[in-house]
Design a protein around this motif. Structure first.
Motif, PDB file in Angstrom:
ATOM      1  N   ASN A  82      53.467  26.383  63.414  1.00 14.85           N
ATOM      2  CA  ASN A  82      53.185  25.038  63.908  1.00 14.85           C
ATOM      3  C   ASN A  82      53.442  24.991  65.410  1.00 14.85           C
ATOM      4  OD1 ASN A  82      56.011  25.212  63.568  1.00 14.85           O
ATOM      5  ND2 ASN A  82      56.216  23.036  63.176  1.00 14.85           N
ATOM      6  N   TRP A  83      52.846  24.007  66.060  1.00 22.78           N
ATOM      7  CA  TRP A  83      53.003  23.829  67.501  1.00 22.78           C
ATOM      8  C   TRP A  83      54.263  23.028  67.777  1.00 22.78           C
ATOM      9  CZ3 TRP A  83      50.150  26.421  70.906  1.00 22.78           C
ATOM     10  CH2 TRP A  83      48.913  26.925  70.496  1.00 22.78           C
TER      11      TRP A  83
ATOM     12  N   ALA B  80      47.381  30.397  65.670  1.00 20.38           N
ATOM     13  CA  ALA B  80      47.586  28.967  65.908  1.00 20.38           C
ATOM     14  C   ALA B  80      46.408  28.344  66.656  1.00 20.38           C
ATOM     15  CB  ALA B  80      48.879  28.740  66.680  1.00 20.38           C
ATOM     16  N   ILE B  81      45.927  29.028  67.677  1.00 17.15           N
ATOM     17  CA  ILE B  81      44.790  28.499  68.448  1.00 17.15           C
ATOM     18  C   ILE B  81      43.569  28.336  67.549  1.00 17.15           C
ATOM     19  CG2 ILE B  81      43.136  29.087  70.270  1.00 17.15           C
ATOM     20  CD1 ILE B  81      45.604  30.352  71.776  1.00 17.15           C
ATOM     21  N   ALA B  82      43.352  29.296  66.647  1.00 18.85           N
ATOM     22  CA  ALA B  82      42.163  29.275  65.793  1.00 18.85           C
ATOM     23  C   ALA B  82      42.272  28.299  64.619  1.00 18.85           C
ATOM     24  CB  ALA B  82      41.880  30.677  65.265  1.00 18.85           C
TER      25      ALA B  82
ATOM     26  N   ASN C 280      46.202  21.003  67.662  1.00 16.45           N
ATOM     27  CA  ASN C 280      47.293  20.743  68.601  1.00 16.45           C
ATOM     28  C   ASN C 280      46.941  19.516  69.450  1.00 16.45           C
ATOM     29  OD1 ASN C 280      49.563  20.969  70.205  1.00 16.45           O
ATOM     30  ND2 ASN C 280      48.869  22.794  71.296  1.00 16.45           N
ATOM     31  N   PRO C 281      46.805  18.349  68.810  1.00 17.12           N
ATOM     32  CA  PRO C 281      46.352  17.158  69.543  1.00 17.12           C
ATOM     33  C   PRO C 281      47.315  16.698  70.625  1.00 17.12           C
ATOM     34  CG  PRO C 281      47.098  16.548  67.346  1.00 17.12           C
ATOM     35  CD  PRO C 281      47.081  18.053  67.406  1.00 17.12           C
ATOM     36  N   LEU C 282      48.610  17.046  70.502  1.00 15.10           N
ATOM     37  CA  LEU C 282      49.585  16.619  71.504  1.00 15.10           C
ATOM     38  C   LEU C 282      49.753  17.645  72.618  1.00 15.10           C
ATOM     39  CD1 LEU C 282      52.282  15.074  69.118  1.00 15.10           C
ATOM     40  CD2 LEU C 282      50.441  13.916  70.364  1.00 15.10           C
ATOM     41  N   GLY C 283      49.033  18.756  72.552  1.00 15.92           N
ATOM     42  CA  GLY C 283      49.079  19.762  73.612  1.00 15.92           C
ATOM     43  C   GLY C 283      50.421  20.465  73.745  1.00 15.92           C
TER      44      GLY C 283
END
Length: 188
Positions: A110-111, A81-83, A87-90
């Motif tokens: 998904n985040w 997920a990090i790569a 994740n614009p909403l953090g």
């Protein structure tokens, strides 16, 4: 299949597979959009290879990475997920959309916030229902809330049902500033 054939299969390139550096471990390891991890070759003779992942008691795959003699374990789904997933909403948690903890492909992740992740688990039936009514008491304000079940309390308060269960069994005293007890013979 022989051991040699298994190793060749592990190192086989998969169609559409994309590799990205693992944050903090650049030049040492990479993660793919299919959830595979590889160590990179170096000038000291280390060969590039796909690493074996280990399934932990909680059902998630993890990998141990090493840098300058320090070892650390990482959940594969978070590395993917990090790569690969913006994740614009953090949001802090990674969700497996199909509910399969072993499917760590980027298209399945998904985040989410903790509350969204818990709601997803309830909606998809990943969390078994417990229909014993409970009372939650806020430790700071003294506010009491009644719920038809641990499931409802989990969903409404945004805390894991397992943690509520542990509090009800006396394994912990509270969860997220809430204390829990069973509702005795009173309808909610």
């Amino acid at each position: 299949m022989t051991i040699k054939e298994v190793k060749e299969c592990l190192n086989e390139d998969l169609q559409g597979e994309i590799w990205a550096d693992i944050e903090g471990y650049e030049t040492l390891y990479q993660v793919s959009n299919y959830g595979r991890i590889k160590s990179l070759s170096n000038s000291l003779g280390r060969q590039e290879k796909i690493l074996k992942q280990h399934i932990q008691r909680d059902g998630y795959k993890r990998i141990q990475l090493s840098k300058k003699g320090q070892k650390a374990k990482f959940p594969i789904h978070r590395l993917v997920a990090i790569a690969f997933i913006p994740n614009p909403l953090g949001k802090e948690q990674v969700n497996h959309q199909n509910g399969d903890k072993l499917d760590n492909s980027a298209k399945n992740l998904n985040w989410m916030t903790r509350k969204e992740n818990i709601a997803h688990a309830h909606e998809t039936g990943l969390v078994k229902k417990n229909n014993n009514p409970v009372i939650a008491t806020h430790l700071d304000s003294g506010e009491q809330r009644q719920f038809k079940s641990q499931t409802e309390a989990s969903r409404e308060l945004g805390v894991y049902m397992k943690n509520i269960s542990n509090a009800l069994k006396g394994k912990t005293t509270h969860v997220g500033r809430w204390a829990f007890e069973y509702l005795s013979d009173t309808a909610v």
